[in-house]
Design a protein around this motif. Structure first.
Motif, short mmCIF file in Angstrom:
data_model
loop_
_atom_site.label_atom_id
_atom_site.label_comp_id
_atom_site.label_asym_id
_atom_site.label_seq_id
_atom_site.Cartn_x
_atom_site.Cartn_y
_atom_site.Cartn_z
N TYR A 53 13.39 13.93 -15.59
CA TYR A 53 13.87 14.83 -14.53
C TYR A 53 14.27 14.02 -13.29
O TYR A 53 15.34 14.22 -12.72
N THR A 54 13.43 13.05 -12.90
CA THR A 54 13.69 12.24 -11.72
C THR A 54 14.93 11.37 -11.93
O THR A 54 15.76 11.21 -11.03
N LYS A 56 17.51 11.94 -13.84
CA LYS A 56 18.72 12.78 -13.73
C LYS A 56 19.01 13.11 -12.27
O LYS A 56 20.16 13.06 -11.84
N ALA A 57 17.96 13.48 -11.54
CA ALA A 57 18.13 13.85 -10.13
C ALA A 57 18.68 12.66 -9.34
O ALA A 57 19.61 12.81 -8.54
N LYS A 61 22.83 14.08 -11.76
CA LYS A 61 23.25 14.82 -12.96
C LYS A 61 22.57 16.17 -13.02
O LYS A 61 21.47 16.35 -12.50
N GLN A 62 23.23 17.12 -13.73
CA GLN A 62 22.69 18.49 -13.90
C GLN A 62 21.55 18.47 -14.92
O GLN A 62 21.58 17.67 -15.86
N HIS A 63 20.60 19.38 -14.71
CA HIS A 63 19.48 19.48 -15.64
C HIS A 63 19.74 20.54 -16.71
O HIS A 63 20.44 21.51 -16.47
N PHE A 64 19.14 20.36 -17.86
CA PHE A 64 19.10 21.35 -18.96
C PHE A 64 20.49 21.86 -19.36
O PHE A 64 20.73 23.07 -19.45
N THR A 65 21.44 20.96 -19.55
CA THR A 65 22.79 21.37 -19.94
C THR A 65 22.97 21.29 -21.46
O THR A 65 23.59 22.15 -22.05
N GLY A 69 18.26 19.56 -24.13
CA GLY A 69 17.63 19.79 -22.83
C GLY A 69 17.09 21.21 -22.69
O GLY A 69 15.99 21.41 -22.18
N LYS A 70 17.87 22.18 -23.19
CA LYS A 70 17.45 23.59 -23.07
C LYS A 70 16.22 23.86 -23.95
O LYS A 70 15.23 24.44 -23.49
N ASN A 73 13.20 22.09 -22.61
CA ASN A 73 12.60 22.76 -21.44
C ASN A 73 11.60 23.84 -21.91
O ASN A 73 10.47 23.90 -21.44
#
Ligand code: HEM
Length: 142
Positions: A53-54, A56-57, A61-65, A69-70, A73
């Motif tokens: 998560y960190t 990507k942040a 970048k976008q999360h859970f795309t 990722g989905k 989650n």
């Protein structure tokens, strides 16, 4: 996250299957072992989640795309909910006594089902990331 799901969680489920037919003290000790192995699994999963998560942040970048990722989650939230159910299911800890007696078998049943669902979904989540270019790169190195 793989160490948590495929390593510790698999081992923790094996210990749970082994205490099915135990009674009294040996059952309590086996449940304690199961609980600690699953705590280790949850810690690994939480750390793995924090790292991805960190990362990507930090890279904007976008999360859970992606599908990985989905589903991952959902899998992570299941991995948090399952040990909570386990802590309630372990009578020695006393938390289950806060809930009405007729609910107890349901809480234990829910913990067993969520445990298996979390582990089986993890196998699917791992498969979903295999076509990712980062994994392909590792494949080319070897
Ligand atoms: C992600 C974490 C966890 C997973 C995946 C998991 C998985 C499982 C599974 C699959 C079973 C059923 C075994 C069977 O078929 O008989 C089980 C039973 C049990 N687990 Fe966990 N567990 C987790 C965490 C915990 C924790 C932290 C505790 C607390 C000590 C705990 C306490 C128990 C108890 C008391 C049972 C027996 C329930 C009964 O009497 O039916 N579990 N667990």
């Amino acid at each position: 996250m793989s160490a948590g799901f495929l390593g510790f969680m698999t081992e923790g489920i094996s210990t749970a299957l082994a205490f099915r037919h135990l009674e009294g003290g040996p059952r309590v000790r086996a449940i304690q072992r199961h609980g600690w192995v699953q705590v280790a699994s949850t810690v690994c999963i939480a750390l793995g989640f924090l790292v991805i998560y960190t990362n990507k942040a930090n890279n904007g970048k976008q999360h859970f795309t992606s599908l990985h990722g989905k589903v991952g989650n959902i899998n992570t939230w299941l991995a948090v909910a399952t040990p909570v159910g386990g802590i309630f299911s372990f009578r020695k800890l006393g938390l289950i006594t806060c809930l009405p007696e007729p609910w107890h078998p349901f809480i234990k049943w829910l913990h067993r089902c969520l445990g298996l669902l979390t582990w089986m979904l993890a196998l699917v989540t791992v498969q979903l990331v295999l076509p990712h270019k980062a994994i392909m790169q590792v494949g080319r190195i070897w």
